[in-house]
Design a protein around this motif. Structure first.
Motif, short mmCIF file in Angstrom:
data_model
loop_
_atom_site.label_atom_id
_atom_site.label_comp_id
_atom_site.label_asym_id
_atom_site.label_seq_id
_atom_site.Cartn_x
_atom_site.Cartn_y
_atom_site.Cartn_z
N GLU A 16 -2.51 5.88 18.10
CA GLU A 16 -1.57 5.33 17.11
C GLU A 16 -2.00 5.13 15.71
O GLU A 16 -1.29 5.34 14.68
N HIS A 17 -3.18 4.60 15.58
CA HIS A 17 -3.77 4.40 14.27
C HIS A 17 -3.90 5.92 13.59
O HIS A 17 -3.75 5.70 12.42
N ILE A 18 -4.48 6.71 14.15
CA ILE A 18 -4.67 8.02 13.88
C ILE A 18 -3.47 8.53 13.20
O ILE A 18 -3.15 9.14 12.01
N GLU A 19 -2.42 8.27 13.92
CA GLU A 19 -0.95 8.76 13.65
C GLU A 19 -0.53 8.25 12.34
O GLU A 19 0.14 8.81 11.35
N VAL A 20 -0.74 6.79 12.15
CA VAL A 20 -0.52 5.98 10.90
C VAL A 20 -1.23 6.49 9.92
O VAL A 20 -0.52 6.63 8.69
N LEU A 21 -2.70 7.05 9.85
CA LEU A 21 -3.38 7.36 8.95
C LEU A 21 -2.59 8.84 8.40
O LEU A 21 -2.42 9.01 7.09
N TYR A 22 -2.30 9.70 9.24
CA TYR A 22 -1.75 11.04 8.75
C TYR A 22 -0.16 10.65 8.15
O TYR A 22 -0.23 11.15 7.03
N LYS A 23 0.32 9.90 8.77
CA LYS A 23 1.76 9.59 8.13
C LYS A 23 1.83 8.93 6.45
O LYS A 23 2.41 9.44 5.77
N LYS A 24 0.83 8.04 6.44
CA LYS A 24 0.81 7.18 5.17
C LYS A 24 0.03 8.04 4.27
O LYS A 24 0.29 7.94 3.02
N LEU A 25 -0.90 8.95 4.69
CA LEU A 25 -1.38 9.81 3.64
C LEU A 25 -0.53 10.78 3.06
O LEU A 25 -0.81 10.92 1.67
N LEU A 26 0.31 11.40 3.65
CA LEU A 26 1.38 12.14 3.25
C LEU A 26 2.14 11.48 2.33
O LEU A 26 2.81 11.95 1.24
N GLU A 27 2.61 10.22 2.63
CA GLU A 27 3.40 9.30 1.75
C GLU A 27 2.64 9.11 0.47
O GLU A 27 3.28 8.88 -0.54
N ASP A 31 3.40 9.22 -3.75
CA ASP A 31 3.47 7.96 -4.35
C ASP A 31 2.07 7.34 -4.30
O ASP A 31 1.55 6.42 -3.64
N PRO A 32 1.11 7.87 -5.32
CA PRO A 32 -0.34 7.52 -5.21
C PRO A 32 -0.48 5.98 -5.79
O PRO A 32 -1.86 5.63 -5.52
N THR A 33 0.39 5.44 -6.22
CA THR A 33 0.18 4.10 -6.89
C THR A 33 0.62 3.14 -5.89
O THR A 33 0.48 1.73 -6.34
N GLU A 34 1.23 3.30 -4.81
CA GLU A 34 1.95 2.26 -4.21
C GLU A 34 0.89 1.64 -3.16
O GLU A 34 0.42 2.06 -2.35
N LYS A 35 0.94 0.14 -3.67
CA LYS A 35 0.04 -0.65 -2.96
C LYS A 35 -0.02 -0.82 -1.57
O LYS A 35 -0.89 -0.91 -0.65
N ALA A 36 1.61 -0.90 -1.08
CA ALA A 36 1.71 -1.18 0.38
C ALA A 36 1.16 -0.14 1.19
O ALA A 36 0.53 -0.40 2.30
N ILE A 37 1.21 1.36 0.74
CA ILE A 37 0.82 2.31 1.47
C ILE A 37 -0.85 2.33 1.67
O ILE A 37 -1.20 2.59 2.81
N ILE A 41 -3.05 1.92 5.34
CA ILE A 41 -4.13 2.84 5.36
C ILE A 41 -5.35 2.21 5.56
O ILE A 41 -6.07 2.23 6.64
N PHE A 42 -5.75 1.35 4.74
CA PHE A 42 -6.90 0.45 4.93
C PHE A 42 -6.88 -0.12 5.99
O PHE A 42 -8.08 -0.34 6.93
N ARG A 43 -5.70 -1.06 6.56
CA ARG A 43 -5.81 -1.70 7.75
C ARG A 43 -6.15 -0.95 9.15
O ARG A 43 -6.74 -1.34 10.11
N ALA A 44 -5.28 0.38 9.11
CA ALA A 44 -5.38 1.15 10.16
C ALA A 44 -6.86 1.50 10.50
O ALA A 44 -7.47 1.50 11.47
N ALA A 45 -7.57 2.10 9.18
CA ALA A 45 -8.96 2.48 9.17
C ALA A 45 -10.01 1.31 9.69
O ALA A 45 -10.75 1.51 10.67
N ILE A 74 -9.99 1.97 -3.51
CA ILE A 74 -8.49 2.33 -4.28
C ILE A 74 -7.69 1.33 -4.31
O ILE A 74 -7.23 1.02 -5.36
N ARG A 75 -7.81 0.41 -3.51
CA ARG A 75 -6.84 -0.75 -3.60
C ARG A 75 -7.31 -1.73 -4.77
O ARG A 75 -6.37 -2.62 -4.99
#
Length: 677
Positions: A16-27, A31-37, A41-45, A74-75
């Motif tokens: 589940e966490h790896i799926e989140v990482l894949y999905k959010k990296l593409l997002e 949008d490279p400056t979006e703090k929420a994304i 990613i940080f929380r999943a890792a 990054i954050r």
């Protein structure tokens, strides 16, 4: 600490966490400056790192910790996200995914992560990342670590391999990787084995031959081959089989194998993971509060086999319910009828709950597509944006398992044939970046999936010309075809309008398999297109495949069931309304000529001699085509349990299965699609 009891939960949550990482990296790439994304990613890792360290998987924990450090930098704006970073970050998650898969298959998840970790540390320090020619792919890493997948060879197999060396033959370990969009894995394996048997003798395969035939493997398999051919000759001949991603041919040494086995016997190994399979049932039943905290204590993990057993038991209950309803009607006992009515209401609620439990969000299929689209677009030098709508739409698990490959092929088709290159799009006055929309939604008892692109569309004239060349359509019939019927020709077997064959599509195979797969699930596919504007492929699927609503009909005292999903209308027509056209009986149905199909003739049911004044018909539809099925009488609508006829009767024409009725009789279920076809 013994952690084996938590292994199943660890694997599920890691995925589940790896799926989140894949999905959010593409997002993040969009949008490279979006703090929420970045925070997500940080929380999943961070969570994956803690879980891995607790379970003792040090390489996994170390690599995740390095990834976490990058996103920590990054954050806090110490590092800016750059496009060249994303490739490395996606590759890193590929490594994490490979480690978790290794753990799930009984390994310890260890990998050589030095190169990736060093490049991540360079990003963390703010250094410009200059990627190597290519980060070693996950498959190559796994192959390098496991010098051979064959760990158990018996005395007989070893004696054959030794004798072959003495006779001047060579022993090879051949590893074959199929493409991820391969629709017929079993057929490809069969073709590879045919090539191998022409070159020599196959001694052993991994997975076993039975598993390969049943398609019970991912996308790779290995064999030990005795042959006099050279390594490059073997590889070249196997590569001629279509949908092969990669072939590796290595010399297999019996002495090295024996040395490795001796080393394994003398080296102490912790045996924690060996009992994983034996304890699966116990682990699924023992869900404590800690394991369910991530789901706010409202969900538990249930083995899918248990749901299958529950579904089978409920199917038997549906059959008994039908029997009770019939008995209560015959006896006309008020109290019995009231009890049966109450039982029917309760069982209907129970049915809805069980079906809901088996439902899975279609996101489980959709989630892998953004990565695939991104890679294919780069390979073809195209710019494509994938928009996913309705990923939370739910489908029965059995349908979910089957629908992935057809959608993969339609998406690949949309990128290769549909979306144009940026230069061509600009010339046509379109945006440089193409858009593919993947949409899912419910409607009645069906789920609709649409794959739409704003690309080149379908050239009707080109399709018709190719269809006439291939003998699919005659010159006389071409003017009578509607637009949708012309578009539908591209799903005929062996049809392709590609000017050149590519690795993506254009081999003349695929769309016919897609169509057959969808129709085998009780669904249908239609195509709509506008030249130079784009195309829309619409798939219609039933919510579930096990319990269906049917219309029971009678043919000379034999009962048959016609699925309601394919019925438009029932009617009774007189002799005068039955016409003849091209030596066939037809009727005029709302201004359309519909052919009459006598089910008694199809199923060899004895016909009564008397001439009826009126005829009962059932109008069924498949796409744009219709037919009027002639029956003796209508019995009524009923929910029935679809049962397979088994392998022996699987090829029976126009019969998709059977059901047991309330009075114990067996009614065959008519496949109206086959009748119309």
């Amino acid at each position: 600490m013994d952690t084996t009891q938590y292994l199943d939960v660890f694997i599920d949550e890691s995925n589940e966490h790896i799926e989140v990482l894949y999905k959010k990296l593409l997002e993040l790439e969009k949008d490279p400056t979006e703090k929420a994304i970045i925070e997500e990613i940080f929380r999943a890792a961070h969570t994956l790192k803690g879980m891995s360290a607790t379970m003792g998987y040090n390489d996994l924990a170390k690599l995740t910790h390095t990834l976490e450090n990058v996103f920590d930098a990054i954050r806090y704006d110490k590092v800016q996200v750059q496009s060249e970073m994303i490739d490395l970050l996606v590759e890193t998650v590929d490594h994490l995914n490979a480690m978790v898969e290794d753990i799930a298959s009984g390994g310890n998840g260890s990998q050589d992560i030095t190169d990736v970790a060093n490049q991540l540390e360079a990003i963390e320090k703010g250094e410009v990342v200059v990627p190597k020619e290519k980060i070693e792919t996950v498959q190559e890493v796994v192959t390098a670590q496991n010098s051979s997948v064959f760990t158990k060879l018996d005395e007989f197999e070893l004696s054959i391999l030794n004798e072959s060396n003495e006779r001047g033959f060579q022993n090879f370990e051949v590893s074959v990787q199929l493409r991820e969009d391969c629709l017929l894995k079993g057929a490809r394996v069969f073709m590879v084995f045919e090539v191998l048997e022409q070159l020599g003798e196959v001694i052993k395969s991994n997975p076993s031959v039975t598993d390969l035939e049943d398609e019970n493997f991912d996308y790779s398999f290995s064999v030990i081959l005795v042959s006099s051919a050279k390594e490059n000759e073997i590889a070249e001949k196997i590569k001629k089989v279509s949908e092969i991603e990669k072939v590796t041919v290595d010399a297999f040494s019996v002495n090295n194998y024996l040395d490795r086995k001796e080393t394994e016997l003398t080296t102490p190994v912790t045996n924690e993971v060996n009992t994983v399979e034996d304890k699966k049932v116990e682990k699924n039943e023992s869900t404590d509060s800690e394991n369910t905290k991530s789901s706010h204590n409202k969900t538990i993990r249930v083995n899918i086999d248990k749901l299958d057993v529950l579904m089978n038991l409920f199917e038997e209950l549906i059959i008994d319910r039908g029997r009770l309803e019939q008995i209560s009607t015959e006896l006309r006992n008020t109290e019995l009828q009231e009890s049966v009515e109450r039982m029917s209401r309760v069982s209907s609620d129970l049915q809805n709950i069980i079906l809901t439990m088996r439902m899975v969000p279609i996101e489980h299929v959709f989630s892998r597509f953004p990565r695939m689209i991104r890679k294919l677009a780069r390979d073809l030098d195209k710019q494509v944006d994938l928009e996913i709508i309705g990923a939370d739409t739910e489908l029965d698990r059995t349908v979910i398992d089957e629908i992935g490959d057809p959608i993969v092929h339609l998406l690949r088709n949309a990128i290769d044939h549909g979306v144009e290159t940026p230069e061509v799009r600009l010339q046509k006055g379109k945006p440089e970046k193409g858009t593919i929309k993947l949409k899912a939604f419910h409607s009645g008892n069906h789920v609709f999936i649409e794959i739409a692109d704003d690309g080149a569309g379908i050239n009707k004239e080109k399709v018709l010309k190719k269809a006439i060349e291939n003998g699919i359509v005659s010159e006389n019939d071409k003017d009578t075809l509607t637009d949708q019927q012309i578009y539908g020709l591209i799903m005929e077997s062996g049809f392709s309008t590609a000017d050149k064959i590519s690795d993506i599509s254009g081999r003349g195979v695929g769309l016919d398999v897609v169509k057959n797969t969808i129709e085998s699930l009780g669904g249908s596919i239609t195509i709509d297109s506008e030249y130079n504007k784009g195309s829309v492929f619409s798939i219609q699927l039933p919510l579930t495949l096990t319990i269906i609503s049917v219309l029971l009909v009678e043919l000379n005292k034999e009962k048959y069931a016609i699925p309601l999903s394919s019925i438009i209308e029932t009617a009774i027509v007189s002799k005068e309304q039955i016409l003849s056209a091209h030596h066939k009986k037809v009727i005029d149905f709302r201004g359309k000529v519909v052919p009459l199909v006598n089910l008694k003739e199809i199923f060899d049911v004895p016909n009564a001699d008397h001439d009826e004044e009126y005829t009962s018909i059932v109008i069924v539809k498949k796409g744009e085509k219709m037919a009027a099925l002639v029956v003796d009488s209508f019995i009524g609508q009923q929910e029935v349990v679809l049962k397979s006829l088994g392998a022996y009767l699987s090829s029976t024409f126009a019969i998709s299965g059977a059901t047991i009725l309330g009075d114990g009789q067996v009614a065959l279920i008519v496949d109206s699609n086959a009748v119309i076809k």
